[in-house]
Motif scaffolding. Structure first.
Motif, PDB file in Angstrom:
ATOM      1  N   ALA A  98      82.109  72.230  27.601  1.00 21.79           N
ATOM      2  CA  ALA A  98      82.431  71.192  28.092  1.00 21.79           C
ATOM      3  C   ALA A  98      82.079  70.434  28.647  1.00 21.79           C
ATOM      4  CB  ALA A  98      83.958  71.359  27.601  1.00 21.79           C
ATOM      5  N   PRO A  99      81.170  70.673  29.373  1.00 18.45           N
ATOM      6  CA  PRO A  99      80.312  69.582  30.112  1.00 18.45           C
ATOM      7  C   PRO A  99      78.774  69.006  29.722  1.00 18.45           C
ATOM      8  CG  PRO A  99      81.430  71.651  31.760  1.00 18.45           C
ATOM      9  CD  PRO A  99      81.745  72.323  30.149  1.00 18.45           C
ATOM     10  N   LEU A 100      78.692  70.447  28.795  1.00 19.93           N
ATOM     11  CA  LEU A 100      77.051  70.559  28.414  1.00 19.93           C
ATOM     12  C   LEU A 100      78.047  68.720  27.223  1.00 19.93           C
ATOM     13  CD1 LEU A 100      75.728  73.378  28.451  1.00 19.93           C
ATOM     14  CD2 LEU A 100      75.506  71.507  30.122  1.00 19.93           C
ATOM     15  N   PHE A 101      78.502  69.255  26.372  1.00 18.67           N
ATOM     16  CA  PHE A 101      78.576  68.069  25.380  1.00 18.67           C
ATOM     17  C   PHE A 101      78.983  66.392  26.210  1.00 18.67           C
ATOM     18  CE2 PHE A 101      79.739  72.073  22.911  1.00 18.67           C
ATOM     19  CZ  PHE A 101      79.327  70.555  21.491  1.00 18.67           C
ATOM     20  N   PHE A 102      80.234  66.279  27.127  1.00 17.11           N
ATOM     21  CA  PHE A 102      80.525  65.031  27.729  1.00 17.11           C
ATOM     22  C   PHE A 102      79.096  64.850  28.213  1.00 17.11           C
ATOM     23  CE2 PHE A 102      85.134  66.485  27.269  1.00 17.11           C
ATOM     24  CZ  PHE A 102      85.264  65.859  26.168  1.00 17.11           C
ATOM     25  N   LEU A 103      78.011  65.904  28.830  1.00 22.79           N
ATOM     26  CA  LEU A 103      76.756  65.262  29.553  1.00 22.79           C
ATOM     27  C   LEU A 103      75.791  64.100  28.413  1.00 22.79           C
ATOM     28  CD1 LEU A 103      74.662  64.643  31.099  1.00 22.79           C
ATOM     29  CD2 LEU A 103      73.564  66.879  31.076  1.00 22.79           C
ATOM     30  N   ALA A 104      75.802  65.271  27.187  1.00 21.12           N
ATOM     31  CA  ALA A 104      75.134  64.164  25.928  1.00 21.12           C
ATOM     32  C   ALA A 104      75.781  63.268  25.569  1.00 21.12           C
ATOM     33  CB  ALA A 104      75.389  65.492  24.817  1.00 21.12           C
ATOM     34  N   ALA A 105      77.387  63.521  25.000  1.00 22.67           N
ATOM     35  CA  ALA A 105      78.145  61.507  24.874  1.00 22.67           C
ATOM     36  C   ALA A 105      77.673  60.881  26.128  1.00 22.67           C
ATOM     37  CB  ALA A 105      79.870  62.193  24.568  1.00 22.67           C
ATOM     38  N   ALA A 106      77.779  61.288  27.028  1.00 23.87           N
ATOM     39  CA  ALA A 106      77.326  59.647  28.285  1.00 23.87           C
ATOM     40  C   ALA A 106      76.010  59.614  27.754  1.00 23.87           C
ATOM     41  CB  ALA A 106      77.818  60.238  29.605  1.00 23.87           C
ATOM     42  N   THR A 107      75.498  59.793  27.503  1.00 22.76           N
ATOM     43  CA  THR A 107      73.694  59.516  27.890  1.00 22.76           C
ATOM     44  C   THR A 107      73.676  58.704  25.780  1.00 22.76           C
ATOM     45  OG1 THR A 107      73.296  62.075  28.787  1.00 22.76           O
ATOM     46  CG2 THR A 107      71.263  60.324  27.342  1.00 22.76           C
ATOM     47  N   ASN A 108      74.276  59.418  25.301  1.00 23.66           N
ATOM     48  CA  ASN A 108      74.011  58.408  23.929  1.00 23.66           C
ATOM     49  C   ASN A 108      75.466  57.399  24.163  1.00 23.66           C
ATOM     50  OD1 ASN A 108      73.812  61.359  21.705  1.00 23.66           O
ATOM     51  ND2 ASN A 108      72.478  60.143  22.913  1.00 23.66           N
ATOM     52  N   PHE A 109      75.806  57.370  24.825  1.00 26.37           N
ATOM     53  CA  PHE A 109      77.026  56.340  24.690  1.00 26.37           C
ATOM     54  C   PHE A 109      76.244  55.144  26.013  1.00 26.37           C
ATOM     55  CE2 PHE A 109      80.104  53.695  27.866  1.00 26.37           C
ATOM     56  CZ  PHE A 109      80.918  53.208  26.359  1.00 26.37           C
ATOM     57  N   SER A 110      75.425  55.475  26.868  1.00 27.17           N
ATOM     58  CA  SER A 110      74.722  54.988  27.807  1.00 27.17           C
ATOM     59  C   SER A 110      73.004  53.773  26.869  1.00 27.17           C
ATOM     60  CB  SER A 110      74.392  55.012  29.223  1.00 27.17           C
ATOM     61  OG  SER A 110      74.958  55.496  30.165  1.00 27.17           O
ATOM     62  N   CYS A 111      72.402  55.211  26.058  1.00 32.21           N
ATOM     63  CA  CYS A 111      71.657  54.457  25.251  1.00 32.21           C
ATOM     64  C   CYS A 111      72.179  53.589  24.412  1.00 32.21           C
ATOM     65  CB  CYS A 111      70.823  55.211  24.550  1.00 32.21           C
ATOM     66  SG  CYS A 111      70.502  56.546  26.124  1.00 32.21           S
ATOM     67  N   ILE A 112      72.785  53.556  23.940  1.00 33.98           N
ATOM     68  CA  ILE A 112      73.301  52.908  23.248  1.00 33.98           C
ATOM     69  C   ILE A 112      74.009  51.411  23.287  1.00 33.98           C
ATOM     70  CG2 ILE A 112      75.440  52.226  20.706  1.00 33.98           C
ATOM     71  CD1 ILE A 112      75.372  55.268  20.600  1.00 33.98           C
ATOM     72  N   LEU A 113      74.175  51.438  24.461  1.00 33.70           N
ATOM     73  CA  LEU A 113      74.861  49.546  24.822  1.00 33.70           C
ATOM     74  C   LEU A 113      73.670  49.205  25.602  1.00 33.70           C
ATOM     75  CD1 LEU A 113      77.870  50.910  27.365  1.00 33.70           C
ATOM     76  CD2 LEU A 113      77.870  49.623  25.022  1.00 33.70           C
ATOM     77  N   ALA A 114      72.393  50.290  26.223  1.00 35.06           N
ATOM     78  CA  ALA A 114      71.012  49.564  26.272  1.00 35.06           C
ATOM     79  C   ALA A 114      69.877  48.873  24.968  1.00 35.06           C
ATOM     80  CB  ALA A 114      70.758  50.025  27.340  1.00 35.06           C
ATOM     81  N   LEU A 115      70.328  49.333  23.823  1.00 35.60           N
ATOM     82  CA  LEU A 115      69.364  49.378  22.940  1.00 35.60           C
ATOM     83  C   LEU A 115      70.591  47.843  22.227  1.00 35.60           C
ATOM     84  CD1 LEU A 115      69.043  52.756  21.492  1.00 35.60           C
ATOM     85  CD2 LEU A 115      67.649  51.588  21.705  1.00 35.60           C
ATOM     86  N   LEU A 116      71.819  47.644  22.725  1.00 35.72           N
ATOM     87  CA  LEU A 116      71.621  46.709  21.962  1.00 35.72           C
ATOM     88  C   LEU A 116      71.653  45.363  23.076  1.00 35.72           C
ATOM     89  CD1 LEU A 116      75.804  47.771  21.693  1.00 35.72           C
ATOM     90  CD2 LEU A 116      74.891  46.789  20.063  1.00 35.72           C
ATOM     91  N   PHE A 117      71.520  45.770  23.573  1.00 38.87           N
ATOM     92  CA  PHE A 117      70.947  44.453  24.509  1.00 38.87           C
ATOM     93  C   PHE A 117      69.456  44.283  24.908  1.00 38.87           C
ATOM     94  CE2 PHE A 117      75.646  45.624  25.713  1.00 38.87           C
ATOM     95  CZ  PHE A 117      76.125  43.809  25.894  1.00 38.87           C
ATOM     96  N   VAL A 162      87.580  62.596  21.238  1.00 40.37           N
ATOM     97  CA  VAL A 162      88.323  62.459  21.213  1.00 40.37           C
ATOM     98  C   VAL A 162      88.831  63.992  20.560  1.00 40.37           C
ATOM     99  CG1 VAL A 162      90.711  61.885  19.919  1.00 40.37           C
ATOM    100  CG2 VAL A 162      88.598  59.673  21.401  1.00 40.37           C
ATOM    101  N   THR A 163      88.053  64.462  19.166  1.00 46.56           N
ATOM    102  CA  THR A 163      88.623  65.932  18.374  1.00 46.56           C
ATOM    103  C   THR A 163      87.401  66.927  19.169  1.00 46.56           C
ATOM    104  OG1 THR A 163      86.624  65.122  17.141  1.00 46.56           O
ATOM    105  CG2 THR A 163      88.665  64.198  16.371  1.00 46.56           C
ATOM    106  N   TYR A 164      86.516  67.301  19.504  1.00 44.20           N
ATOM    107  CA  TYR A 164      86.240  68.052  19.560  1.00 44.20           C
ATOM    108  C   TYR A 164      87.389  68.339  20.697  1.00 44.20           C
ATOM    109  CZ  TYR A 164      83.164  71.094  23.585  1.00 44.20           C
ATOM    110  OH  TYR A 164      82.910  71.775  24.412  1.00 44.20           O
ATOM    111  N   PRO A 165      87.535  67.619  21.941  1.00 39.77           N
ATOM    112  CA  PRO A 165      88.159  68.817  23.501  1.00 39.77           C
ATOM    113  C   PRO A 165      89.121  69.193  22.518  1.00 39.77           C
ATOM    114  CG  PRO A 165      87.313  66.660  24.001  1.00 39.77           C
ATOM    115  CD  PRO A 165      87.322  66.907  22.721  1.00 39.77           C
ATOM    116  N   ILE A 166      89.901  69.232  21.413  1.00 41.53           N
ATOM    117  CA  ILE A 166      91.481  69.722  20.996  1.00 41.53           C
ATOM    118  C   ILE A 166      90.692  71.172  20.597  1.00 41.53           C
ATOM    119  CG2 ILE A 166      93.146  69.467  18.871  1.00 41.53           C
ATOM    120  CD1 ILE A 166      92.801  66.828  19.066  1.00 41.53           C
ATOM    121  N   VAL A 167      89.518  71.515  20.342  1.00 40.64           N
ATOM    122  CA  VAL A 167      88.657  72.679  19.015  1.00 40.64           C
ATOM    123  C   VAL A 167      88.764  73.177  20.950  1.00 40.64           C
ATOM    124  CG1 VAL A 167      87.221  74.031  18.109  1.00 40.64           C
ATOM    125  CG2 VAL A 167      88.281  71.655  17.366  1.00 40.64           C
ATOM    126  N   GLU A 168      88.228  72.789  21.587  1.00 39.52           N
ATOM    127  CA  GLU A 168      87.601  73.514  23.018  1.00 39.52           C
ATOM    128  C   GLU A 168      88.709  74.207  23.947  1.00 39.52           C
ATOM    129  OE1 GLU A 168      85.298  75.303  24.542  1.00 39.52           O
ATOM    130  OE2 GLU A 168      83.814  73.944  23.804  1.00 39.52           O
TER     131      GLU A 168
END
Length: 428
Positions: free
Chosen positions: A281-300, A384-390
């Motif tokens: 779980a911590p690794l998945f959320f690290l990846a999600a936070a990294t991609n989220f930040s990159c996507i926002l940066a690429l928008l601008f 939202v969906t992954y934590p349910i399974v984990e």
């Protein structure tokens, strides 16, 4: 032609994933399924030697049909050996499987380094590389959409150089087939013989992939699996085209992807080991936070040649996140479905390929900004969906594969180790 070829490949993988992996793996075993799948990949390289609709589309179909059995067999193989090794080192099967997937993706993702280094060195011999005019830079990035459908295609490398590169890829592919055929241990040969001797009803094997869709955990993991396809297609397609090629030129694409592959390779190994101590779980959320930040940066971000280091920062961060998506998602499927490995990994490949197909399908029709928002939406749905399974797996752990399922092969390996003999790698 490139987009059409890729679309055909992933559409074929989806169709292949529905039926072929359980049939091929149970009849041929993991080893020979891998060899057959690799042959399908080599055929696509041969088709690129003389590219055209007559060569690329048929070989794209062949690659797609072989792609899903290849990846399903690889994942099944790693899950089997992980579960066999775990009792020997007094560790949980899930931890060893994580480590093995980390090692695999360390080697696999390093191919992006060697492959792109090869292409960059070969294409670097092209003497007709043109500079990017300043006025073109206003059309790079996510800010402008008028460029869609009116872009001037980048200058293509010389045909002779392309053929040299494709010839190298064919040679490496054939060599890989030989190495696997000779040296890879045929670990499930006993189970394959038993299956062929006691035939299950054809429909039971044929529909195994669909039957597993009755498991709510698999359905809940679909957004996560599809996101893997979306994020990979974005970096390899949209980022390289709308940022790198647009602002720097096509000859920089290889070096940017080397950065992605190197980071991905190292992080795959690190995260495969780290998961034993942190959990998934911590690794998945690290990846999600990294991609989220990159996507926002690429928008601008508006790319410019003067900001050369920034072009490499994004693929490095993306490679770190992708290392999590690949190692941990594959491992998760192996842990959740130990008794239906072939069907589980076939589903994984099917839904991941669907993500690729959807991304390729809208790639020429909508603005880059919209594509980034779609990617962001799928990422948020995944969180939202992954934590349910984990959470369910943490509260109700899936029992590992039964001890002794591969006991005969395991005993042979132990005997050989005790006697200091070499286990035959090419047993049929």
């Amino acid at each position: 032609m490139g987009v059409a070829s890729l679309s055909v490949i992933y559409a074929s993988i989806i169709i292949s994933s529905m039926f072929l992996p359980p049939i091929m793996i149970k009849n041929l075993g993991c080893k020979w399924t891998i060899v057959a799948g690799m042959a399908c990949y080599v055929s696509y390289s041969v088709g690129n030697f003389f590219p055209g609709w007559y060569s690329l589309i048929p070989t794209s179909v062949i690659l797609g049909l072989g792609g899903s059995p290849l990846w399903s067999a690889k994942c099944t193989y790693l899950t089997i050996v992980g579960n066999l090794q775990a009792p020997k080192v007094n560790k949980k099967g899930s931890d060893i499987i994580n480590q093995y997937f980390g090692i695999f993706f360390l080697i696999f993702q390093s191919s992006a380094v060697w492959g792109n280094l090869m292409s960059s060195l070969i294409f670097g011999q092209d003497t007709t590389i043109a500079d990017i005019p300043e006025e073109q830079l206003q059309f790079c990035g996510a800010g402008v959409c008028d460029f869609i459908g009116n872009s001037t295609p980048p200058k293509q490398p010389e045909r002779k150089l392309v053929q040299i590169l494709v010839g190298c890829y064919i040679g490496v592919g054939v060599l890989a087939m030989i190495i696997v055929s000779v040296f890879l241990d045929n670990i499930d040969s006993q189970q394959t013989r038993e299956f062929r001797g006691n035939r299950e009803p054809f429909c039971s094997t044929f529909l195994a992939t669909f039957r597993l869709l009755g498991d709510w955990r698999l359905l809940t993991l679909i957004p996560l699996t599809m996101y893997s396809g979306f994020e990979q297609s974005f970096l390899s397609g949209e980022y390289t085209k709308n940022y790198v090629t647009c602002a720097l030129g096509i000859h920089y694409v290889g070096f940017v992807m080397i950065c992605f592959g190197a980071t991905n390779s190292v992080c795959s190994f690190v995260f495969g080991r780290l998961a034993e101590y942190t959990g998934r779980a911590p690794l998945f959320f690290l990846a999600a936070a990294t991609n989220f930040s990159c996507i926002l940066a690429l928008l601008f971000w508006r790319p410019h040649q003067k900001e050369l280091p920034v072009f490499f920062v994004f693929p490095a961060l993306w490679g770190m996140a992708d290392a999590v998506w690949q190692t941990q998602t594959n491992s998760l499927y192996g842990v959740l479905f130990p008794r239906a490995k072939e069907a589980a990994f076939a589903n994984y490949r099917m839904w991941e390929s669907l993500g690729f197909v959807i991304a390729f399908a809208y790639s020429t029709f909508i603005c880059l900004e919209t594509k980034l928002y779609i990617l962001l939406a799928v990422l948020l749905l995944t969180t939202v969906t992954y934590p349910i399974v984990e959470y369910h797996e943490r509260k109700n752990p899936t029992p590992p594969i039964e001890e002794g399922t591969y006991s005969k092969h395991k005993e042979a390996m132990v005997e050989a180790t005790d006697d200091k003999d070499i286990v035959a790698q090419t047993s049929l």
